[in-house]
Design a protein around this motif. Structure first.
Motif, PDB file in Angstrom:
ATOM      1  N   HIS A   1      -5.539 -10.037 -14.712  1.00 39.28           N
ATOM      2  CA  HIS A   1      -6.593  -9.281 -14.600  1.00 39.28           C
ATOM      3  C   HIS A   1      -7.540  -9.213 -15.778  1.00 39.28           C
ATOM      4  O   HIS A   1      -8.767  -8.871 -15.603  1.00 39.28           O
ATOM      5  CB  HIS A   1      -6.137  -7.788 -14.266  1.00 39.28           C
ATOM      6  CG  HIS A   1      -5.532  -7.715 -12.902  1.00 39.28           C
ATOM      7  ND1 HIS A   1      -6.251  -7.518 -11.537  1.00 39.28           N
ATOM      8  CD2 HIS A   1      -4.213  -7.488 -12.519  1.00 39.28           C
ATOM      9  CE1 HIS A   1      -5.489  -7.645 -10.663  1.00 39.28           C
ATOM     10  NE2 HIS A   1      -4.353  -7.417 -11.025  1.00 39.28           N
ATOM     11  N   THR A   2      -7.334  -9.294 -17.058  1.00 38.93           N
ATOM     12  CA  THR A   2      -7.635  -9.105 -18.126  1.00 38.93           C
ATOM     13  C   THR A   2      -8.961 -10.584 -18.017  1.00 38.93           C
ATOM     14  O   THR A   2      -9.866 -10.394 -18.252  1.00 38.93           O
ATOM     15  CB  THR A   2      -6.824  -9.428 -19.420  1.00 38.93           C
ATOM     16  OG1 THR A   2      -6.211  -8.309 -19.414  1.00 38.93           O
ATOM     17  CG2 THR A   2      -7.690  -9.423 -20.750  1.00 38.93           C
ATOM     18  N   LEU A   3      -8.299 -11.724 -17.731  1.00 39.27           N
ATOM     19  CA  LEU A   3      -9.234 -12.863 -17.703  1.00 39.27           C
ATOM     20  C   LEU A   3     -10.142 -12.842 -16.937  1.00 39.27           C
ATOM     21  O   LEU A   3     -11.387 -13.351 -16.928  1.00 39.27           O
ATOM     22  CB  LEU A   3      -8.108 -14.062 -17.461  1.00 39.27           C
ATOM     23  CG  LEU A   3      -7.201 -14.550 -18.480  1.00 39.27           C
ATOM     24  CD1 LEU A   3      -6.272 -15.491 -18.171  1.00 39.27           C
ATOM     25  CD2 LEU A   3      -7.879 -14.961 -19.775  1.00 39.27           C
ATOM     26  N   LYS A   4      -9.862 -12.394 -15.723  1.00 40.35           N
ATOM     27  CA  LYS A   4     -10.849 -12.055 -14.444  1.00 40.35           C
ATOM     28  C   LYS A   4     -11.958 -11.280 -14.826  1.00 40.35           C
ATOM     29  O   LYS A   4     -13.173 -11.296 -14.546  1.00 40.35           O
ATOM     30  CB  LYS A   4     -10.120 -11.472 -13.296  1.00 40.35           C
ATOM     31  CG  LYS A   4      -9.507 -12.761 -12.790  1.00 40.35           C
ATOM     32  CD  LYS A   4      -8.901 -12.325 -11.226  1.00 40.35           C
ATOM     33  CE  LYS A   4      -8.325 -13.622 -10.634  1.00 40.35           C
ATOM     34  NZ  LYS A   4      -7.654 -13.053  -9.086  1.00 40.35           N
ATOM     35  N   SER A   5     -11.503 -10.040 -15.520  1.00 39.26           N
ATOM     36  CA  SER A   5     -12.628  -9.076 -16.164  1.00 39.26           C
ATOM     37  C   SER A   5     -13.515  -9.627 -17.137  1.00 39.26           C
ATOM     38  O   SER A   5     -14.707  -9.272 -17.141  1.00 39.26           O
ATOM     39  CB  SER A   5     -12.057  -7.652 -16.622  1.00 39.26           C
ATOM     40  OG  SER A   5     -11.482  -8.196 -17.734  1.00 39.26           O
ATOM     41  N   PHE A   6     -12.917 -10.798 -17.963  1.00 39.81           N
ATOM     42  CA  PHE A   6     -13.897 -11.399 -18.962  1.00 39.81           C
ATOM     43  C   PHE A   6     -14.618 -12.587 -18.439  1.00 39.81           C
ATOM     44  O   PHE A   6     -15.350 -13.194 -19.320  1.00 39.81           O
ATOM     45  CB  PHE A   6     -13.039 -11.378 -20.164  1.00 39.81           C
ATOM     46  CG  PHE A   6     -12.701 -10.540 -21.085  1.00 39.81           C
ATOM     47  CD1 PHE A   6     -13.641  -9.700 -21.271  1.00 39.81           C
ATOM     48  CD2 PHE A   6     -11.685 -10.478 -21.614  1.00 39.81           C
ATOM     49  CE1 PHE A   6     -13.470  -8.709 -22.231  1.00 39.81           C
ATOM     50  CE2 PHE A   6     -11.166  -9.473 -22.457  1.00 39.81           C
ATOM     51  CZ  PHE A   6     -12.117  -8.412 -22.866  1.00 39.81           C
ATOM     52  N   GLY A   7     -14.438 -12.814 -17.116  1.00 41.38           N
ATOM     53  CA  GLY A   7     -14.870 -14.184 -16.604  1.00 41.38           C
ATOM     54  C   GLY A   7     -14.431 -15.093 -16.979  1.00 41.38           C
ATOM     55  O   GLY A   7     -15.038 -16.377 -17.112  1.00 41.38           O
ATOM     56  N   TYR A   8     -13.157 -15.278 -17.408  1.00 40.10           N
ATOM     57  CA  TYR A   8     -12.521 -16.606 -17.917  1.00 40.10           C
ATOM     58  C   TYR A   8     -12.267 -17.794 -16.835  1.00 40.10           C
ATOM     59  O   TYR A   8     -11.805 -17.259 -15.631  1.00 40.10           O
ATOM     60  CB  TYR A   8     -10.994 -16.216 -18.659  1.00 40.10           C
ATOM     61  CG  TYR A   8     -11.199 -16.011 -20.077  1.00 40.10           C
ATOM     62  CD1 TYR A   8     -10.893 -16.793 -21.351  1.00 40.10           C
ATOM     63  CD2 TYR A   8     -11.932 -14.984 -20.405  1.00 40.10           C
ATOM     64  CE1 TYR A   8     -11.119 -16.709 -22.311  1.00 40.10           C
ATOM     65  CE2 TYR A   8     -11.894 -14.746 -21.921  1.00 40.10           C
ATOM     66  CZ  TYR A   8     -11.569 -15.732 -22.891  1.00 40.10           C
ATOM     67  OH  TYR A   8     -11.548 -15.320 -24.194  1.00 40.10           O
ATOM     68  N   SER A   9     -12.309 -18.772 -17.136  1.00 41.64           N
ATOM     69  CA  SER A   9     -11.875 -20.070 -15.979  1.00 41.64           C
ATOM     70  C   SER A   9     -11.256 -20.952 -16.804  1.00 41.64           C
ATOM     71  O   SER A   9     -10.967 -20.851 -18.113  1.00 41.64           O
ATOM     72  CB  SER A   9     -13.143 -20.414 -15.332  1.00 41.64           C
ATOM     73  OG  SER A   9     -13.906 -20.994 -16.199  1.00 41.64           O
ATOM     74  N   GLY A  10     -10.756 -22.055 -16.364  1.00 45.33           N
ATOM     75  CA  GLY A  10     -10.423 -23.057 -16.989  1.00 45.33           C
ATOM     76  C   GLY A  10      -8.809 -22.993 -17.298  1.00 45.33           C
ATOM     77  O   GLY A  10      -7.908 -22.233 -16.523  1.00 45.33           O
ATOM     78  N   PHE A  11      -8.640 -23.401 -18.548  1.00 47.10           N
ATOM     79  CA  PHE A  11      -7.184 -23.720 -19.240  1.00 47.10           C
ATOM     80  C   PHE A  11      -6.434 -22.217 -19.027  1.00 47.10           C
ATOM     81  O   PHE A  11      -5.229 -22.086 -18.591  1.00 47.10           O
ATOM     82  CB  PHE A  11      -7.094 -24.260 -20.561  1.00 47.10           C
ATOM     83  CG  PHE A  11      -5.835 -23.818 -21.248  1.00 47.10           C
ATOM     84  CD1 PHE A  11      -4.802 -24.765 -20.960  1.00 47.10           C
ATOM     85  CD2 PHE A  11      -5.721 -22.617 -22.190  1.00 47.10           C
ATOM     86  CE1 PHE A  11      -3.612 -24.474 -21.656  1.00 47.10           C
ATOM     87  CE2 PHE A  11      -4.560 -22.737 -22.755  1.00 47.10           C
ATOM     88  CZ  PHE A  11      -3.365 -23.487 -22.691  1.00 47.10           C
ATOM     89  N   GLU A  12      -7.204 -21.408 -19.740  1.00 41.63           N
ATOM     90  CA  GLU A  12      -6.764 -19.880 -19.792  1.00 41.63           C
ATOM     91  C   GLU A  12      -6.329 -19.424 -18.313  1.00 41.63           C
ATOM     92  O   GLU A  12      -5.084 -18.804 -18.186  1.00 41.63           O
ATOM     93  CB  GLU A  12      -7.555 -18.953 -20.381  1.00 41.63           C
ATOM     94  CG  GLU A  12      -8.108 -19.093 -21.893  1.00 41.63           C
ATOM     95  CD  GLU A  12      -9.073 -20.143 -22.137  1.00 41.63           C
ATOM     96  OE1 GLU A  12      -9.599 -20.551 -23.206  1.00 41.63           O
ATOM     97  OE2 GLU A  12      -9.589 -20.590 -21.114  1.00 41.63           O
ATOM     98  N   LEU A  13      -7.200 -19.473 -17.377  1.00 46.38           N
ATOM     99  CA  LEU A  13      -6.794 -18.924 -16.061  1.00 46.38           C
ATOM    100  C   LEU A  13      -5.769 -19.447 -15.244  1.00 46.38           C
ATOM    101  O   LEU A  13      -4.852 -19.023 -14.744  1.00 46.38           O
ATOM    102  CB  LEU A  13      -8.174 -18.948 -15.252  1.00 46.38           C
ATOM    103  CG  LEU A  13      -8.127 -18.175 -13.923  1.00 46.38           C
ATOM    104  CD1 LEU A  13      -7.706 -16.738 -14.032  1.00 46.38           C
ATOM    105  CD2 LEU A  13      -9.452 -18.349 -13.327  1.00 46.38           C
ATOM    106  N   ASN A  14      -5.702 -21.026 -15.542  1.00 43.99           N
ATOM    107  CA  ASN A  14      -4.540 -21.822 -14.719  1.00 43.99           C
ATOM    108  C   ASN A  14      -3.294 -21.662 -15.503  1.00 43.99           C
ATOM    109  O   ASN A  14      -2.346 -21.561 -14.625  1.00 43.99           O
ATOM    110  CB  ASN A  14      -5.143 -23.163 -14.919  1.00 43.99           C
ATOM    111  CG  ASN A  14      -6.361 -23.422 -13.811  1.00 43.99           C
ATOM    112  OD1 ASN A  14      -6.472 -22.890 -12.982  1.00 43.99           O
ATOM    113  ND2 ASN A  14      -7.278 -24.401 -14.310  1.00 43.99           N
TER     114      ASN A  14
END
Length: 371
Positions: A254-267
């Protein structure tokens, strides 16, 4: 906010520690060496313990001897600004000026002035925080670290923080004196945690990762928190604390999605969420995540197979036949999938041991063992 204050390098006494190191490479008796240069050994020792008028003359003589340029207060101020910028941007994982800093440091090193060990220190700090393979970078720059060891006493207490961080990076083993030391930055605790994880000291690694996380949170350094969470997640999976493992993976997603992260961190976070869900028998959640994912890793595919088998065993064979044909025909994965199916149908120790021959997430084996 400044972390480094380098006013001491506007005086002369600190440079005598630099000359101590340089003379050590050349001489057997320092007093004779100094006397030959017209420097009173007693005056040298007094000038090193407290600022003396004679100190300036001594520094000038030794600088000429070692072919080093003197520095002025403006150059020290510029170095102080550079040191602070480098530390804070690396600490917050900001690489916008990374190449510019390396070029600036190389330019300054060509001047061959009295501050060169500090520039070398900052250069190695930058190089060890590249986005390339850390293992290769460590080995490539080991000679530079060995060179820096000579100048440890030249660094003031603030710069010693970076030096101690480098010492941890280059330590073959995390000795008690390194682990028990108090650090005023999260980076040192973070690298200790990482090294302990790699030697399978999971509880100790978890402790230091949590300490690093507290530092980063106190600085609102959320990018470092995210990466420290990966160390924590890895440790939680190995100590079999699946409730905390799942909770942290869920929060991180949820933190990553709120910051708009994608790629390595999200995967990577999705991978941990899938595995932790599987560990808690949340098979429906695993299926929901992975069936909606455009691309899946082999580890995630294995999790999907396990979840499908346990969630709806009656329809598993039909689903597998329809959806997994391509995977089962791939020679790279054929043996792994076949051995996994054998284990799911006959969950015996001998069948589990066969899975250890494959390069899948090792803590996935632990989960299968506990299920």
């Amino acid at each position: 906010m400044r972390k480094f204050h380098l006013d001491i390098y506007k005086e002369t006494r600190q440079y005598l520690y630099l000359f101590d190191a340089l003379m050590k490479d050349e001489i057997i008796n320092r007093d004779f060496y100094l006397a030959d240069l017209g420097i009173n050994p007693g005056s040298y020792r007094r000038a090193k313990s407290s600022e003396q008028k004679i100190g300036k003359e001594i520094v000038e003589i030794l600088a000429r001897k070692f072919e080093l340029s003197l520095v002025n207060t403006e150059e020290v101020d510029e170095l102080e600004e550079l040191a602070n910028n480098v530390f804070y941007e690396i600490n917050y994982k900001n690489y916008d000026n990374y190449e510019e800093y390396l070029l600036k440091i190389d330019f300054e090193l060509k001047k061959n002035n009295l501050l060169f060990p500090i520039f070398l220190l900052l250069k190695l700090f930058l190089l060890l925080n590249t986005q390339n393979s850390l293992k290769d970078t460590i080995e490539d720059n080991r000679p530079l670290f060995n060179e820096l060891k000579k100048f440890k006493k030249f660094f003031n207490n603030e710069l010693l923080e970076i030096y101690e961080y480098l010492t941890i990076v280059y330590s073959e083993n995390i000795k008690k004196e390194l682990a028990n030391k108090k650090y005023s930055n999260g980076l040192s605790y973070s690298i200790i945690a990482s090294k302990l994880f790699h030697i399978q000291s999971y509880y100790e690694s978890l402790y230091f990762a949590q300490r690093a996380k507290l530092f980063f949170l106190s600085e609102s350094n959320y990018k470092r928190v995210i990466y420290t969470n990966f160390t924590i997640l890895n440790n939680l999976s190995f100590v079999l604390d699946f409730d905390e493992y799942y909770k942290l993976a869920h929060e991180q997603l949820h933190t990553l999605k709120s910051f708009g992260y994608s790629g390595f961190e999200l995967n990577s976070t999705i991978k941990h969420l899938v595995v932790s869900s599987l560990a808690l028998n949340k098979y429906k959640e695993v299926i929901k995540i992975l069936e909606n994912k455009e691309e899946v890793t082999i580890t995630e595919m294995i999790c999907l197979i396990i979840a499908k088998y346990n969630y709806n065993p009656q329809n598993f064979d039909q689903w597998f036949k329809e959806e997994m044909n391509d995977l089962i025909s791939d020679e790279e994965y054929k043996g792994l999938i076949n051995d996994l199916l054998v284990y799911l149908k006959e969950p015996e120790k001998k069948n589990l041991l066969k899975l250890k021959d494959y390069e899948i997430m090792s803590f996935l084996i632990n989960i299968l063992k506990c299920s």
